[in-house]
Design a protein around this motif. Structure first.
Motif, PDB file in Angstrom:
ATOM      1  N   ASN A 345       0.823  -1.211   0.000  1.00 14.10           N
ATOM      2  CA  ASN A 345       0.000   0.000   0.000  1.00 14.10           C
ATOM      3  C   ASN A 345       0.853   1.255   0.000  1.00 14.10           C
ATOM      4  OD1 ASN A 345      -2.426  -1.230  -0.196  1.00 14.10           O
ATOM      5  ND2 ASN A 345      -2.782  -1.311   2.025  1.00 14.10           N
ATOM      6  N   TYR A 346       1.899   1.194   0.793  1.00 13.11           N
ATOM      7  CA  TYR A 346       2.803   2.348   0.832  1.00 13.11           C
ATOM      8  C   TYR A 346       3.388   2.616  -0.555  1.00 13.11           C
ATOM      9  CZ  TYR A 346       7.226   4.816   1.541  1.00 13.11           C
ATOM     10  OH  TYR A 346       8.282   5.676   1.425  1.00 13.11           O
ATOM     11  N   GLU A 349       0.671   3.931  -2.880  1.00 10.95           N
ATOM     12  CA  GLU A 349       0.309   5.313  -2.543  1.00 10.95           C
ATOM     13  C   GLU A 349       1.336   6.304  -3.060  1.00 10.95           C
ATOM     14  OE1 GLU A 349       0.000   5.665   1.679  1.00 10.95           O
ATOM     15  OE2 GLU A 349      -1.735   4.294   1.681  1.00 10.95           O
ATOM     16  N   THR A 350       2.610   5.927  -2.969  1.00  8.94           N
ATOM     17  CA  THR A 350       3.667   6.862  -3.343  1.00  8.94           C
ATOM     18  C   THR A 350       3.777   7.019  -4.856  1.00  8.94           C
ATOM     19  OG1 THR A 350       4.813   5.732  -1.565  1.00  8.94           O
ATOM     20  CG2 THR A 350       5.988   7.521  -2.645  1.00  8.94           C
ATOM     21  N   LYS A 356       1.339   2.152 -10.365  1.00 11.07           N
ATOM     22  CA  LYS A 356       0.934   1.469  -9.128  1.00 11.07           C
ATOM     23  C   LYS A 356       1.020  -0.051  -9.231  1.00 11.07           C
ATOM     24  CE  LYS A 356      -2.171   5.071  -7.375  1.00 11.07           C
ATOM     25  NZ  LYS A 356      -1.179   5.724  -6.534  1.00 11.07           N
TER      26      LYS A 356
END
Ligand SMILES: Nc1nc2c(ncn2[C@@H]2O[C@H](COP(=O)(O)OP(=O)(O)OP(=O)(O)O)[C@@H](O)[C@H]2O)c(=O)[nH]1
Ligand SMILES: [Mg+2]
Length: 489
Positions: A345-346, A349-350, A356
């Protein structure tokens, strides 16, 4: 093309040809990095747009190349000298006079360009060396060429290289011979599409009776219209007597101006492409060695019971009896899944939208990660804790105490009750202090072992986590970083 024609568009960027080329190169490289991740149509469109700018500026956006061409004896070298204010080009009666090209540059030496055009070193002169207000002509490269027949025979390379980069072609005509010269195929064929960058100077005008000048020009204009060069301006001049040169200078100045605009426009277009591409990039990449990664390691350590192991090591340092140390354990499947998900997820998100999925593509499965964590834990040996120092301390303390009691019983050094009690008490205190001292030291060294174990497990786990959770994403992230740096978004 060296540093000619630098035009400052902002306080820190100087726009010149080298800069345009560098930007083209950077954008192409950025596109290469982004290609696997972003929309193919966008990549293709951007490539085409970059190529267009590159094509337009291929022969230099910062330099303005002006070439004097025409038949032998028409006065090219004389005009060169008149325009530059030098007596550098050989002008003379002997025909043909000029056999090699001569160049005068304003400002920069434009050596790359002149090398490319094969202008001899000793046939180059720089205008910045004399005191004339020529700021309007910065970046100008004026070429005096051999007559076109000589060029055609001996220097066709020069012509083919030159034609595409000429900004202004100054056609120097002789009133006696213009009719056959204008029709020269070699140039006309190449230059018809570029008629907007051509001017004609009708030289030797001082030798024409004034009443015939208009007629002569009309005739020449007529001939040129037949060649499809009707819009080309004609200037009557005398190079020898420096008559009629002002409009020629004006043409040169506006060409220099246009070149500056070309470079600026080129860069503006490239920056527009860059900013369009930047919308598909994030402002920064995930941090693989910082806080997030350490956090994940801590989670894995906790899930593997490492803190309990460390506590058990510390506890063992205070015990005389042999105690089994707690062993670390493979974390539960749910824990690994949770930790892995949080990490993914990190990363997602970044990274920007298009990136993604690719960024998490090469992360190992939870099951695999669980197993390799187990291996890393096993590969880190638990410390061996010796109890010898503690026992030694105890024996020594007892000996001291026993010695004190013996002295007390024997009445040494004095037989009074007070002295006996005193010596026993001193021995007791000494023994106690010694034992505590030794056990404190022992605990300290065990604490150090516990600490070292903690460090070793962390290092082993991080190596493993890097391999299975970072390495794959990092390849994608590096491409992102590279593209971002190249686009300078
Ligand atoms: N009267 C007069 N003579 C000129 C004029 N321009 C050039 N001449 C003379 O014409 C002759 C030839 O001039 P150049 O400048 O050498 O001619 P060019 O075109 O460089 O000739 P090539 O190098 O052989 O191609 C020289 O003697 C010049 O002095 C002019 O406007 N009026
Ligand atoms: Mg000449």
């Amino acid at each position: 093309m060296g540093e000619a024609g630098r035009y400052s568009v902002s306080s820190h960027v100087e726009i010149d040809d080298a800069y345009v080329r560098q930007r083209v190169e950077e954008l192409n490289q950025a596109l290469q990095s982004m290609e696997p991740f972003i929309n193919t149509a966008l990549v293709q469109r951007s490539r085409i747009d970059v190529a267009k700018v590159s094509e337009r500026t291929r022969f230099g956006a910062g330099n303005t190349v002006v070439a004097l061409v025409g038949g032998t004896g028409s006065g090219k070298s004389t005009l060169f000298n008149a325009l530059t204010g030098f007596e550098f080009a050989d002008a003379g009666e002997l025909r043909p006079t000029t056999e090699r090209a001569t160049a005068c540059t304003w400002g920069d030496s434009a050596s790359d360009l002149l090398d490319y055009l094969e202008v001899d070193e000793h046939r180059r002169i720089n205008h910045s060396s004399i005191l004339v207000d020529d700021s309007d002509l910065q970046g100008l490269v004026l070429l005096d060429l051999p007559d076109h027949d000589s060029i055609q025979v001996a220097h066709s390379v020069l012509v083919s290289r030159l034609i595409p980069m000429i900004d202004v072609l100054v056609w120097v005509l002789d009133p006696q011979k213009y009719a056959d010269q204008v029709l020269h195929q070699q140039y006309l064929e190449n230059l018809r599409q570029r008629s907007e960058s051509m001017i004609v100077v009708l030289n030797h005008i001082d030798t024409v009776p004034p009443e015939h000048v208009d007629e002569l020009i009309a005739d020449l204009a007529n001939l040129m219209a037949k060649d499809g060069l009707g819009q080309v301006p004609i200037f009557p001049i005398s190079a020898l007597h420096k008559i009629g040169l002002t409009p020629v200078y004006t043409v040169l100045k506006s060409a220099v101006q246009a070149s500056a605009t070309t470079a600026r426009t080129a860069v503006a277009e490239l920056e527009a492409i860059a900013s369009r591409l930047s919308q598909h990039l994030a402002l920064r990449e995930p941090d693989f060695s910082g806080e997030k990664f350490n956090e994940m390691t801590d989670q894995v350590m906790r899930a593997s019971g490492v803190p309990a192991v460390v506590t058990s090591i510390n506890d063992a340092g205070g015990k005389l009896s042999k105690t089994a140390l707690t062993m670390p354990d493979q974390p539960s499947n749910t824990m690994v899944v949770a930790i892995r998900d949080a990490w993914l997820n990190y990363l997602r998100e970044t990274m920007p939208d298009d990136w993604k999925n690719p960024v998490v593509e090469n992360v190992s499965s939870a099951d695999r990660i669980r197993r390799v964590i187990g291996t890393a834990l096993k590969s880190t040996p638990l410390p061996r804790i010796s109890r010898t120092p503690l026992w030694l301390g105890l024996v020594l303390a007892l000996l001291i105490f026993a010695g004190g009691v013996t002295l007390a019983v024997l009445g040494i050094p004095a037989a009074s009750v007070a002295s006996r009690a005193g010596i026993a008490a001193v021995a007791f205190v000494l023994a106690l202090a010694l034992f505590f001292g030794i056990s404190l030291h022992h605990k300290k060294s065990v604490r150090r072992l516990a600490h070292e174990y903690d460090d070793d497990v962390r290092a082993a786990l991080q190596t493993t986590l890097r391999e299975h959770l970072v390495q794959g994403p990092n390849e994608v992230v590096q491409k992102h970083r590279r593209a971002r740096e190249l686009l300078r978004s």
